[in-house]
Scaffold this active site. Structure first.
Site, PDB file in Angstrom:
ATOM      1  N   GLY A  85      12.772  -3.671  11.556  1.00  0.00           N
ATOM      2  CA  GLY A  85      11.751  -2.624  11.037  1.00  0.00           C
ATOM      3  C   GLY A  85      10.512  -3.408  10.518  1.00  0.00           C
ATOM      4  O   GLY A  85       9.746  -2.889   9.600  1.00  0.00           O
ATOM      5  N   ILE A 105       0.781  -1.232   0.039  1.00  0.00           N
ATOM      6  CA  ILE A 105      -0.055   0.179   0.058  1.00  0.00           C
ATOM      7  C   ILE A 105       0.989   1.307  -0.011  1.00  0.00           C
ATOM      8  O   ILE A 105       0.504   2.493  -0.537  1.00  0.00           O
ATOM      9  CB  ILE A 105      -1.023   0.088   1.257  1.00  0.00           C
ATOM     10  N   HIS A 120       6.319 -11.841   5.754  1.00  0.00           N
ATOM     11  CA  HIS A 120       6.188 -11.332   4.582  1.00  0.00           C
ATOM     12  C   HIS A 120       7.255 -11.082   3.946  1.00  0.00           C
ATOM     13  O   HIS A 120       8.353 -10.699   4.516  1.00  0.00           O
ATOM     14  CB  HIS A 120       5.117 -10.218   4.713  1.00  0.00           C
TER      15      HIS A 120
HETATM   16  P1  DGP Z   1       7.089  -4.390   7.434  1.00  0.00           P
HETATM   17  O1  DGP Z   1       7.680  -2.966   7.679  1.00  0.00           O
HETATM   18  O2  DGP Z   1       8.204  -5.197   6.846  1.00  0.00           O
HETATM   19  O3  DGP Z   1       6.369  -4.923   8.502  1.00  0.00           O
HETATM   20  O4  DGP Z   1       6.319  -4.013   6.074  1.00  0.00           O
HETATM   21  C1  DGP Z   1       4.984  -3.968   6.122  1.00  0.00           C
HETATM   22  C2  DGP Z   1       4.563  -3.623   4.691  1.00  0.00           C
HETATM   23  O5  DGP Z   1       3.067  -3.941   4.720  1.00  0.00           O
HETATM   24  C3  DGP Z   1       4.459  -1.934   4.587  1.00  0.00           C
HETATM   25  O6  DGP Z   1       5.522  -1.842   3.399  1.00  0.00           O
HETATM   26  C4  DGP Z   1       3.237  -1.568   4.212  1.00  0.00           C
HETATM   27  C5  DGP Z   1       2.343  -2.944   4.092  1.00  0.00           C
HETATM   28  N1  DGP Z   1       0.962  -2.573   4.382  1.00  0.00           N
HETATM   29  C6  DGP Z   1       0.641  -2.264   5.586  1.00  0.00           C
HETATM   30  N2  DGP Z   1      -0.681  -2.456   5.827  1.00  0.00           N
HETATM   31  C7  DGP Z   1      -1.259  -2.612   4.343  1.00  0.00           C
HETATM   32  C8  DGP Z   1      -2.436  -2.899   3.936  1.00  0.00           C
HETATM   33  O7  DGP Z   1      -3.421  -2.839   4.585  1.00  0.00           O
HETATM   34  N3  DGP Z   1      -2.446  -3.179   2.609  1.00  0.00           N
HETATM   35  C9  DGP Z   1      -1.272  -3.260   1.717  1.00  0.00           C
HETATM   36  N4  DGP Z   1      -1.427  -3.544   0.486  1.00  0.00           N
HETATM   37  N5  DGP Z   1      -0.227  -3.284   2.485  1.00  0.00           N
HETATM   38  C10 DGP Z   1      -0.058  -3.029   3.622  1.00  0.00           C
END
Ligand code: DGP
Length: 112
Positions: A91, A30, A98
């Site tokens: 981080g 996102i 993921h």
């Molecule tokens: P991390 O910092 O490694 O936990 O990355 C989490 C990622 O998840 C960050 O780059 C933004 C993404 N993210 C968080 N919430 C959402 C969401 O609701 N939808 C999508 N598509 N991505 C999300």
């Protein structure tokens, strides 16, 4: 309590899904940090790399293979980066394992 990513798996919140099978899901981040930024997640709720057990070996390998296939289908022939953030110092913000696929620009090293 289900993570936000489990809500995406369950279609409780929308996402731009680019790949799905019985074991994993891939969708666009996102807040993209590169022209192409896709997350590959196991459907099973695993909090982080630090929480893996021996029984997770197959699903982790599967997610990496899916990441490579998605990168190929996204046309990232010039290369890309796959990143796993683990824990607070790593981080990690979302407590559901993921794999970030980042591509479409030159990556720098070392990462911040
Ligand atoms: P991390 O910092 O490694 O936990 O990355 C989490 C990622 O998840 C960050 O780059 C933004 C993404 N993210 C968080 N919430 C959402 C969401 O609701 N939808 C999508 N598509 N991505 C999300």
């Amino acid at each position: 309590m289900p993570s936000i990513f489990t809500k995406i798996i369950d279609r409780e919140i929308p996402a731009d899904i680019v790949y799905e099978d019985d074991e994993c899901l891939a969708f666009r981040d996102i807040t993209p940090k590169a022209p192409t930024h896709i997350l590959v997640i196991p459907k099973r709720e695993i909090v982080s790399l630090a929480d893996l057990t021996d029984e997770d070996e197959k699903i982790v390998g599967h997610c990496i293979l899916v990441a490579a296939k998605v990168a190929h289908s996204e046309g990232l022939a010039a290369g890309y980066r796959v990143v796993v953030n683990c824990g607070s110092d790593g981080g990690q913000e979302v407590p559901h394992l993921h794999f970030h696929i980042l591509g479409g620009r030159q990556m720098t090293w070392p990462p911040g």
